[in-house]
Design an enzyme around this catalytic site. Sequence first.
Site, mmCIF file in Angstrom:
data_model
loop_
_atom_site.group_PDB
_atom_site.id
_atom_site.type_symbol
_atom_site.label_atom_id
_atom_site.label_comp_id
_atom_site.label_asym_id
_atom_site.label_seq_id
_atom_site.Cartn_x
_atom_site.Cartn_y
_atom_site.Cartn_z
ATOM 1 N N HIS A 1 0.803 -1.228 0.000
ATOM 2 C CA HIS A 1 0.000 0.000 0.000
ATOM 3 C C HIS A 1 0.836 1.278 0.000
ATOM 4 O O HIS A 1 0.422 2.286 -0.548
ATOM 5 C CB HIS A 1 -0.996 0.002 1.171
ATOM 6 C CG HIS A 1 -0.399 0.260 2.508
ATOM 7 N ND1 HIS A 1 0.316 -0.696 3.198
ATOM 8 C CD2 HIS A 1 -0.406 1.370 3.270
ATOM 9 C CE1 HIS A 1 0.715 -0.189 4.345
ATOM 10 N NE2 HIS A 1 0.292 1.074 4.416
ATOM 11 N N ASP A 2 2.007 1.251 0.587
ATOM 12 C CA ASP A 2 2.850 2.449 0.655
ATOM 13 C C ASP A 2 4.036 2.425 -0.308
ATOM 14 O O ASP A 2 4.937 3.249 -0.198
ATOM 15 C CB ASP A 2 3.377 2.645 2.085
ATOM 16 C CG ASP A 2 2.375 3.303 3.006
ATOM 17 O OD1 ASP A 2 1.412 3.925 2.498
ATOM 18 O OD2 ASP A 2 2.545 3.206 4.239
ATOM 19 N N LYS B 1 5.729 5.485 -1.766
ATOM 20 C CA LYS B 1 6.609 6.361 -0.983
ATOM 21 C C LYS B 1 8.048 6.282 -1.471
ATOM 22 O O LYS B 1 8.862 7.132 -1.116
ATOM 23 C CB LYS B 1 6.512 6.046 0.510
ATOM 24 C CG LYS B 1 5.192 6.514 1.098
ATOM 25 C CD LYS B 1 5.132 6.266 2.592
ATOM 26 C CE LYS B 1 3.826 6.797 3.175
ATOM 27 N NZ LYS B 1 3.727 6.508 4.618
ATOM 28 N N HIS C 1 1.717 9.569 -2.928
ATOM 29 C CA HIS C 1 2.228 8.196 -2.886
ATOM 30 C C HIS C 1 1.227 7.128 -3.335
ATOM 31 O O HIS C 1 1.641 6.144 -3.946
ATOM 32 C CB HIS C 1 2.868 7.856 -1.525
ATOM 33 C CG HIS C 1 1.914 7.438 -0.460
ATOM 34 N ND1 HIS C 1 1.296 8.340 0.385
ATOM 35 C CD2 HIS C 1 1.470 6.215 -0.098
ATOM 36 C CE1 HIS C 1 0.522 7.677 1.219
ATOM 37 N NE2 HIS C 1 0.599 6.394 0.948
ATOM 38 N N HIS D 1 -6.268 3.696 -0.523
ATOM 39 C CA HIS D 1 -6.207 3.417 0.911
ATOM 40 C C HIS D 1 -6.212 4.657 1.802
ATOM 41 O O HIS D 1 -6.321 4.544 3.021
ATOM 42 C CB HIS D 1 -5.012 2.506 1.245
ATOM 43 C CG HIS D 1 -3.675 3.148 1.171
ATOM 44 N ND1 HIS D 1 -2.988 3.284 -0.021
ATOM 45 C CD2 HIS D 1 -2.896 3.695 2.126
ATOM 46 C CE1 HIS D 1 -1.833 3.881 0.218
ATOM 47 N NE2 HIS D 1 -1.764 4.149 1.516
ATOM 48 N N HIS D 2 -6.151 5.848 1.217
ATOM 49 C CA HIS D 2 -6.260 7.079 2.015
ATOM 50 C C HIS D 2 -7.563 7.835 1.755
ATOM 51 O O HIS D 2 -7.719 8.976 2.194
ATOM 52 C CB HIS D 2 -5.065 8.001 1.767
ATOM 53 C CG HIS D 2 -3.852 7.580 2.530
ATOM 54 N ND1 HIS D 2 -3.769 7.653 3.907
ATOM 55 C CD2 HIS D 2 -2.668 7.068 2.111
ATOM 56 C CE1 HIS D 2 -2.593 7.210 4.305
ATOM 57 N NE2 HIS D 2 -1.906 6.839 3.234
ATOM 58 N N ASP E 1 -4.206 0.078 8.166
ATOM 59 C CA ASP E 1 -3.139 1.084 8.138
ATOM 60 C C ASP E 1 -3.277 2.034 9.321
ATOM 61 O O ASP E 1 -2.307 2.295 10.050
ATOM 62 C CB ASP E 1 -3.219 1.848 6.813
ATOM 63 C CG ASP E 1 -2.052 2.778 6.557
ATOM 64 O OD1 ASP E 1 -0.941 2.544 7.096
ATOM 65 O OD2 ASP E 1 -2.240 3.743 5.793
#
Length: 180
Positions: free
Chosen positions: A80-81, A84, A109, A133-134, A162
């Site tokens: 998911h990240d 970054k 990201h 996811h954000h 998360d």
Amino acid sequence: MIEKLLDAHTAILLKDKERAENDRQMMLSTIMSLAQALDARDNYTSSHSFNVAVVAEAIARELGLSDSDLEAVSIAGRLHDIGKIGIRDTVLLKPGALTDEEFAQIRKHPVIGHEILKPVSSLEKSLPAVLNHHEKYSGGGYPSGIRGEEIPLMARIVSVADVWHAVYSDWPYRPAMPRQ
């Protein structure tokens, strides 16, 4: 004669299936190595992706998702990240509060991660969770500002995992919150 031909054809199909699974495992291993490389950039995020994956999979299992969906949500949790990787260390590793400009960089990201992973066809099921996811159920999230049921279920699951892990972890800008 027909039986021999069928046996030979079955053997070829089994070999092809085995080769495809080996290729898939090698690809997933490579991508997971990228996730570990991201975690290695920062002591504070090391194991974050792994923990998000474990929690997301547990939530998905509790919701009764299929084995295929469990795997996809676990992979999404691990990756998911990944976007970054495209964020400057001066922003990503900053110990204090971010400026509006720096936060705007961080907000990129999910899109960066989606673009990195999009060419990998076997990750198609996990991509919406990486991208979204954000997003927030009430709206106002990023990158698209979608809300409620517009947010894919796997993205909602990864988001909860998360946040859960972030709340119970020490970060450069604040200590972990107590469980209660």
